[in-house]
Design a protein around this motif. Structure first.
Motif: not given
Length: 151
Positions: A127-134, A139-146
């Protein structure tokens, strides 16, 4: 003349009997009457000897009987002692079996608890690894949109 005839006949018959007597084998020699009298006088000493032998044999039999009863009594005591030991060992064995079952159950419960803890730790780590990965993917998708919006 008749008397002579009979006596000659008697003589001939006597000779014939003697000849026949010699022709037949004689049976085994029999003891004379003197030997029989001696045997009769020796009988009391023989009877006494036989009676002494009987008494000695009877005494030996009594001794053997006593030894046998003692052996039977000792055997019975040993058998009773072994039976009581067997019962005590049987009870000890049952107690040990119960303890063994209890220890096996404790070991099974411990393994079950350890597996549960392991699954919980792995699930928490996932869950911790999944949280960080998600979070990174988000962030990557937000950064790409921006980035697209700036162009």
């Amino acid at each position: 003349m008749q008397i002579r005839h009979i006596s000659r006949f008697g003589q001939a018959l006597g000779v014939l009997i003697i000849i026949i007597g010699f022709m037949y084998p004689t049976p085994a020699a029999h003891a004379s009457w003197l030997d029989r009298v001696k045997e009769i006088y020796q009988l009391p000493s023989n009877v006494e000897q036989i009676q002494k032998d009987y008494e000695a044999t009877k005494q030996q039999l009594e001794e053997q009987k006593d030894k046998l009863s003692e052996a039977v009594r000792q055997s019975q005591e040993i058998e009773d002692r072994l039976l009581s030991q067997n019962e005590a060992l049987k009870k000890d064995n049952e107690q040990l079996q119960e303890r063994l079952k209890a220890m096996e159950q404790v070991a099974l419960d411990k393994d079950k608890r350890n597996r549960k803890i392991t699954y919980m730790v792995i699930t928490a780590a996932a869950l911790v690894v999944g949280y960080f990965l998600l979070g990174r993917v988000f962030r990557f998708f937000v950064w790409r949109r921006q980035k697209r919006g700036l162009r």
